[in-house]
Every structure is written in C-alpha cells, then in structure tokens.
Design an enzyme around this catalytic site. Structure first.
Site, mmCIF file in Angstrom:
data_model
loop_
_atom_site.group_PDB
_atom_site.id
_atom_site.type_symbol
_atom_site.label_atom_id
_atom_site.label_comp_id
_atom_site.label_asym_id
_atom_site.label_seq_id
_atom_site.Cartn_x
_atom_site.Cartn_y
_atom_site.Cartn_z
ATOM 1 N N ASP A 33 0.823 -1.226 0.000
ATOM 2 C CA ASP A 33 0.000 0.000 0.000
ATOM 3 C C ASP A 33 0.851 1.267 0.000
ATOM 4 O O ASP A 33 0.396 2.306 -0.458
ATOM 5 C CB ASP A 33 -1.032 0.011 1.145
ATOM 6 C CG ASP A 33 -0.436 -0.009 2.537
ATOM 7 O OD1 ASP A 33 0.768 -0.309 2.687
ATOM 8 O OD2 ASP A 33 -1.184 0.295 3.490
ATOM 9 N N GLY A 124 -1.175 -4.874 18.729
ATOM 10 C CA GLY A 124 0.066 -5.465 18.216
ATOM 11 C C GLY A 124 -0.142 -6.828 17.590
ATOM 12 O O GLY A 124 0.799 -7.597 17.430
ATOM 13 N N LEU A 127 -4.016 -6.768 13.493
ATOM 14 C CA LEU A 127 -5.416 -6.634 13.070
ATOM 15 C C LEU A 127 -5.847 -5.166 13.089
ATOM 16 O O LEU A 127 -7.026 -4.849 13.082
ATOM 17 C CB LEU A 127 -6.342 -7.483 13.962
ATOM 18 C CG LEU A 127 -6.046 -8.978 13.983
ATOM 19 C CD1 LEU A 127 -7.009 -9.704 14.913
ATOM 20 C CD2 LEU A 127 -6.127 -9.575 12.582
ATOM 21 N N SER A 128 -4.860 -4.292 13.174
ATOM 22 C CA SER A 128 -5.123 -2.882 12.934
ATOM 23 C C SER A 128 -5.900 -2.164 14.037
ATOM 24 O O SER A 128 -6.800 -1.373 13.760
ATOM 25 C CB SER A 128 -5.888 -2.790 11.619
ATOM 26 O OG SER A 128 -5.605 -1.645 10.991
ATOM 27 N N SER A 129 -5.497 -2.427 15.277
ATOM 28 C CA SER A 129 -6.193 -1.763 16.378
ATOM 29 C C SER A 129 -5.978 -0.251 16.327
ATOM 30 O O SER A 129 -6.883 0.518 16.669
ATOM 31 C CB SER A 129 -5.722 -2.330 17.718
ATOM 32 O OG SER A 129 -4.324 -2.241 17.827
ATOM 33 N N SER A 130 -4.812 0.210 15.856
ATOM 34 C CA SER A 130 -4.576 1.663 15.852
ATOM 35 C C SER A 130 -5.437 2.386 14.834
ATOM 36 O O SER A 130 -6.009 3.435 15.130
ATOM 37 C CB SER A 130 -3.110 2.018 15.603
ATOM 38 O OG SER A 130 -2.295 0.923 15.526
ATOM 39 N N GLU A 162 -1.165 9.359 11.519
ATOM 40 C CA GLU A 162 -0.241 8.303 11.959
ATOM 41 C C GLU A 162 1.177 8.565 11.432
ATOM 42 O O GLU A 162 2.163 8.375 12.137
ATOM 43 C CB GLU A 162 -0.757 6.927 11.518
ATOM 44 C CG GLU A 162 0.100 5.829 12.088
ATOM 45 C CD GLU A 162 -0.625 4.518 12.360
ATOM 46 O OE1 GLU A 162 -1.877 4.497 12.408
ATOM 47 O OE2 GLU A 162 0.077 3.509 12.530
ATOM 48 N N ASP A 174 -5.073 0.216 6.188
ATOM 49 C CA ASP A 174 -5.797 -0.079 7.430
ATOM 50 C C ASP A 174 -6.901 0.949 7.686
ATOM 51 O O ASP A 174 -8.029 0.605 8.051
ATOM 52 C CB ASP A 174 -4.836 -0.094 8.621
ATOM 53 C CG ASP A 174 -3.728 -1.110 8.437
ATOM 54 O OD1 ASP A 174 -3.832 -1.929 7.506
ATOM 55 O OD2 ASP A 174 -2.773 -1.078 9.229
ATOM 56 N N TYR A 223 9.527 -1.577 10.247
ATOM 57 C CA TYR A 223 8.536 -1.210 9.230
ATOM 58 C C TYR A 223 9.048 -0.037 8.386
ATOM 59 O O TYR A 223 9.023 -0.079 7.150
ATOM 60 C CB TYR A 223 7.206 -0.846 9.906
ATOM 61 C CG TYR A 223 6.091 -0.521 8.935
ATOM 62 C CD1 TYR A 223 5.247 -1.511 8.463
ATOM 63 C CD2 TYR A 223 5.896 0.777 8.482
ATOM 64 C CE1 TYR A 223 4.228 -1.217 7.571
ATOM 65 C CE2 TYR A 223 4.888 1.087 7.591
ATOM 66 C CZ TYR A 223 4.050 0.083 7.138
ATOM 67 O OH TYR A 223 3.050 0.376 6.248
HETATM 68 C C1 GLA Z 1 0.510 -2.150 8.491
HETATM 69 C C2 GLA Z 1 0.322 -0.777 7.866
HETATM 70 C C3 GLA Z 1 -0.366 -0.874 6.507
HETATM 71 C C4 GLA Z 1 0.321 -1.880 5.607
HETATM 72 C C5 GLA Z 1 0.549 -3.202 6.338
HETATM 73 C C6 GLA Z 1 1.368 -4.167 5.534
HETATM 74 O O1 GLA Z 1 -0.712 -2.736 8.810
HETATM 75 O O2 GLA Z 1 -0.442 0.053 8.714
HETATM 76 O O3 GLA Z 1 -0.412 0.398 5.909
HETATM 77 O O4 GLA Z 1 1.516 -1.370 5.084
HETATM 78 O O5 GLA Z 1 1.211 -3.007 7.573
HETATM 79 O O6 GLA Z 1 0.682 -4.547 4.375
#
Ligand code: GLA
Length: 389
Positions: A33, A124, A127-130, A162, A174, A223
C-alpha cells in the site's frame, strides 16, 4: 461491548454517541500500500467502541478502559504531544491526539470531548487496532462537529495523523478498511488511483484468524526500514525507467531485466512488492472466476515471499501457515498485516472449519508449546455510529 455504563461512571452523565470502529484482516497485498499497489483487506467484527460527548470546553478527556489509564489535553496545544500537566502523552493517546491535530490542521471543526473506549482487537496483533481507534475518533469528531467528509478522505487524514504525529510511515490500507468496510465482502482497493469496490468472498468459505500470541510494535523501526528499502529501489530503478515514481510502476516483466542491477537486499524487498502486486491482480481475477484453488495458492505464495524476500515473518507464523496447509479444509493461509508477530489469515471451507480450528490449535501447541487463538471471523461493515441505549 458496553462502553455506556463505564462512561456514565466516569463522567456522571449519559454519552451522546457510541462509535464502533472495526479491525481488519488482509487477504492479499502485504506491504504494497505504500508502493501504490492494490490490496484486498476486509473489516472484521472485532472492534473498538467509544462512548463520548462534548466536554463543553477545549479539553479532551479520554479514558482507555482496557488499560485503566486516562489523559486530559487541550485542543490548543496538541503539537507538544503533552497532557495538560506537561507530561508526554502515553503511546495509546497519540492516536486520538494525532487525529484531533490533523483535523484541526485541515480547518475541520473539532470540539473538546469526554470519551471512554474499549477494544477487543488485541494490540500489536496485526489486526489494525490503531487505525480502528483513529478512524472511530475521526468519525466521532465529524459527527459532533456536523461537517461532511467522505470516508476515503477521512481515512487519508487518519493516515497522515499516523505518519506525521505518531511517526509510523504506514500506508493507507488499514484506515481505508476500517472506514469503508462492507459486510460479508473483501475490499479490492487500488492505493494509487484510490478506486475500490467490494469483492464477495468465495461461496462456502470462511475466514479464520489464527493469533500466534506473539506481539510486535509497529513503531519499531523495521517497518520504516522496509519502506525506505522500497524508496531506494525506486530511486535506483529510475536510472532505467525515469518516469517511475513507485514500485507499482514496474511490471514483473520489466523487473526480470532491471532487478538484476539492484543490490541484493534491496532487490529482495522490491521483488516481494512487484510480485505481490501481481498476486493481488491474479487473486481478483480468480475471485471473479470463483477459482478458490488459485486464490489459496496465491496466499501461500504470498506468505513465502513475506518470509524469504521481505523477511517480516517469524517462526511461529511460519509454523501456523505450514500446519494450516496440511489440514483438511484449508484453501490458503498467510500472515496478515505488517508481520513481526500477530496473526495468520486462513481461507477455509466452511464445512470443515471446526475440524481445521481444532487441528491448528493442537498442532501449534505440540510444535511450539504455545496456545494459539483460532477463530472464524466475519467480514463486517466499516466504522459505524450506534444508538446510545
Ligand atoms: C501495516 C500498515 C499498513 C500496511 C501493512 C502491511 O498494517 O499500517 O499500511 O503497510 O502493515 O501490508
């Protein structure tokens, strides 16, 4: 999730709003992304819930129920990332504070609030809690402020919060998934053109999350390092293809030629991205033809690439994927999210899901001595405002 009673207890009044922000899984298209590539996430039922009202002042008072911590800061002074006593904001508070900061910076009217929130998206876990917290707070301020803004734009603003406030160079997947989720569907989202549409999951299948129990922190430099490697690859490849601005601009066919000129590590990172983009395109075609076997193969291939080329897997996730592959009912499996810990996502025939879940839990226990949490998850709608009961 009841956030209304705790709100009443803390603020001695009834909240005006409850907002639910879902987490997400990603079926395919990992680490693409921020390279302009397409992704295939789905919002899930696991969510964050916020109960809130105007505070009647410039004060933002937020209590994180799960951590039993509270912060108070002022709308006037968010750049300092400090609470009203001058102490640095705890990490969890940077997410709502960053959203308030970016909305204000964009001249969107925001008010002081009283809020409590609670989440059943493990932090962590990939699953994108933030992002769920960010978008839910953005929708909250939008509703209280009475301004209009489409969900995609709101997702972009949260991503900027972010990137610029929290300091994670994340892409937009996310925030998009939690903002725009569609019940029972994955979302095909082109992060370059920003076009998207809901893609139904294959008939007779379910999504199963397997949580390895291993946790990571996204703010960790790994990252941002991966992102820097992709930028370096673009810079070096521009020598051969000057018009390219991101890795999406180079096809797998071109990469076969020009990839040779990259230093080995940069080449591995870029190769993952270029082929992962092709995998998402193939998966979308396979979804249209209902070719579940092809989707499964693409998921397994995606995991191998994340493990060997992008190097963001860990042994526990590799173990979950290889166990899944040997179990009845499994169509495809891979790590989901940024990696370095967290969960795998499995596409499984619904009729065999129970057997699959039991087998995966047992196998993981035998191989690692650890307990994985394995469960069916349902693709859900995006961030929603709920009635206050
Ligand atoms: C995290 C980032 C996303 C994406 C994924 C990996 O979730 O927030 O933007 O880059 O890692 O696909």
């Amino acid at each position: 999730m009841d956030v209304v009673s705790p709100y009443k207890e803390v603020f001695k009044s009834k909240p005006r709003l409850v907002v639910r922000g879902p987490g997400r899984v990603n079926l395919l298209g990992e680490h693409v992304d921020y390279n302009g590539g397409p992704v295939l996430p789905a919002a899930i039922e696991q969510s964050v819930w916020i109960a809130a009202d105007d505070s009647g002042s410039e004060q933002i008072n937020i209590r994180a129920l799960d951590l039993n911590e509270a912060v108070s800061f002022c709308l006037d002074d968010m750049g300092a990332k400090q609470d009203k006593k001058g102490h640095a904001l705890p990490v969890w508070a940077l997410y709502p504070a960053g959203v308030a900061w970016i909305l204000k910076k964009n001249d969107l009217k925001i008010k002081g609030i009283n809020a409590v929130f609670s989440s059943n998206i493990p932090m962590g876990s990939g699953l994108s809690s933030s992002a769920a917290i960010e978008v839910a707070f953005a929708v909250l301020w939008q509703t209280l402020g009475g301004w209009s803004c489409d969900r995609l734009k709101l997702a972009q603003l949260c991503q900027q919060a972010e990137n610029q406030y929290v300091g994670v160079a994340c892409g937009i997947m996310d925030q998009f998934a939690t903002a725009c989720g569609v019940k029972d569907h994955a979302l095909y989202f082109d992060t370059r053109s920003l076009e998207w549409y809901p893609a139904p999951l294959p008939k007779g299948t379910v999504l199963v999350i397997a949580d390895s129990g291993m946790r990571r922190s996204l703010t960790s430099s790994a990252y941002n390092d991966r992102r820097a490697a992709c930028e370096e690859a673009v810079r070096l490849l521009q020598k051969y293809k000057p018009e390219m601005t991101c890795l999406r601009d180079i096809s797998p066919q071109e990469f076969v030629a020009y990839g040779e000129y990259l230093p080995p590590l940069i080449r591995k990172r870029a190769e993952h991205v270029v082929k992962e983009i092709a995998r998402v395109e193939s998966a979308v075609n396979a979804l249209e033809r209902e070719d579940t076997r092809a989707i499964g193969a693409l998921m397994f291939a995606g995991h191998v690439s994340l493990r060997d080329y992008y190097e963001v897997s860990i042994p526990e996730l590799d173990c979950l994927v290889s166990l899944a592959r040997s179990l009845p009912g499994c169509i495809g499996a891979r790590l989901t999210g940024a990696g370095f810990g967290g969960c795998t996502i499995n596409l499984v025939w619904a009729a065999q899901a129970d057997e699959f879940i039991a087998g995966l839990e047992q196998g993981y226990r035998e191989k690692t001595g650890r307990q994985a949490k394995v469960y069916v998850c349902h693709a859900s709608e995006g961030t929603t405002i709920l009635p206050v009961e």
